[in-house]
Design a protein around this motif. Sequence first.
Motif, PDB file in Angstrom:
ATOM      1  N   UNK A  32       0.809  -1.228   0.000  1.00 54.25           N
ATOM      2  CA  UNK A  32       0.000   0.000   0.000  1.00 54.25           C
ATOM      3  C   UNK A  32       0.837   1.271   0.000  1.00 54.25           C
ATOM      4  N   UNK A  33       2.074   1.183   0.446  1.00 51.37           N
ATOM      5  CA  UNK A  33       2.940   2.363   0.455  1.00 51.37           C
ATOM      6  C   UNK A  33       3.761   2.494  -0.834  1.00 51.37           C
ATOM      7  N   UNK A  34       3.609   1.529  -1.729  1.00 50.10           N
ATOM      8  CA  UNK A  34       4.340   1.555  -2.997  1.00 50.10           C
ATOM      9  C   UNK A  34       3.426   2.068  -4.095  1.00 50.10           C
ATOM     10  N   UNK A  61     -10.319  -7.812  -5.940  1.00 54.44           N
ATOM     11  CA  UNK A  61     -11.401  -6.996  -6.499  1.00 54.44           C
ATOM     12  C   UNK A  61     -10.940  -5.643  -7.015  1.00 54.44           C
ATOM     13  N   UNK A  62      -9.625  -5.384  -7.041  1.00 58.54           N
ATOM     14  CA  UNK A  62      -9.109  -4.090  -7.477  1.00 58.54           C
ATOM     15  C   UNK A  62      -8.727  -4.179  -8.958  1.00 58.54           C
ATOM     16  N   UNK A  63      -9.360  -3.336  -9.766  1.00 57.98           N
ATOM     17  CA  UNK A  63      -9.041  -3.349 -11.198  1.00 57.98           C
ATOM     18  C   UNK A  63      -7.674  -2.714 -11.461  1.00 57.98           C
ATOM     19  N   UNK A 102      -4.577  -2.180  -1.426  1.00 63.53           N
ATOM     20  CA  UNK A 102      -5.327  -1.233  -2.263  1.00 63.53           C
ATOM     21  C   UNK A 102      -4.936  -1.344  -3.732  1.00 63.53           C
ATOM     22  N   UNK A 103      -4.010  -2.210  -4.050  1.00 64.77           N
ATOM     23  CA  UNK A 103      -3.519  -2.374  -5.414  1.00 64.77           C
ATOM     24  C   UNK A 103      -4.117  -3.627  -6.038  1.00 64.77           C
TER      25      UNK A 103
END
Length: 208
Positions: A32-34, A61-63, A102-103
């Motif tokens: 998430x920090x990258x 589920x993250x496009x 988040x990626x």
Amino acid sequence: TREGEEAIYSPDAQTLREKKVSDLSNRVKLVNETAGSILLSIHQNSLPGSKVRGAQVFYNAVEPAQQLAVSVQQALNSAVNHGSGKNAKQMDDSIYLMKNICSPGILVECGFLSSPAEAELLQTDDHQRRLSAAIVSGYLQCRTEKRSLRRKLYSIAQSAEMRRPSGRGSARPAGRGIPSWSSPRPPGRQGRGPPARQEGGASAGPGR
């Protein structure tokens, strides 16, 4: 299985459970920090008592994780899944790492250790090279398709901008080359001088 100690758990983690929880938490934080990161997680599968075999890709589920997973799965089907092609599938929320990043992320199960024949094959250099090449090929194919799509969208936006009519009632771009069709000035305003001005001298109108 990995040969070296590559865990990234915190120094204060003592028990095996604490180390596992800390390791996963730190991996989520790292991803998430990258900026602009994509997570590619490599695993081996196992289903004792079954004859199932072959490589399969799962995605979060993250496009565009789904698009990437489909591309990698197609490459794996061609390279190693002869006669046992599989479909990429979305994973459920039980996988902590994939749920909390988040990626976009994909998880590649390279084969089944529960299949004696495949377990032996997975240990050969040739098969490992085939797997690696297929994963890289699928990733690069996905990137190429995304770039091609962006170029097409940009070309469409540029063409629409060049074809827009001229004059006061013409279309004005809403921003960055994407056209937005505005309405003509209402009757009664025409011929009454310049538009009203806001404080600071800026003309009133659509904001950016």
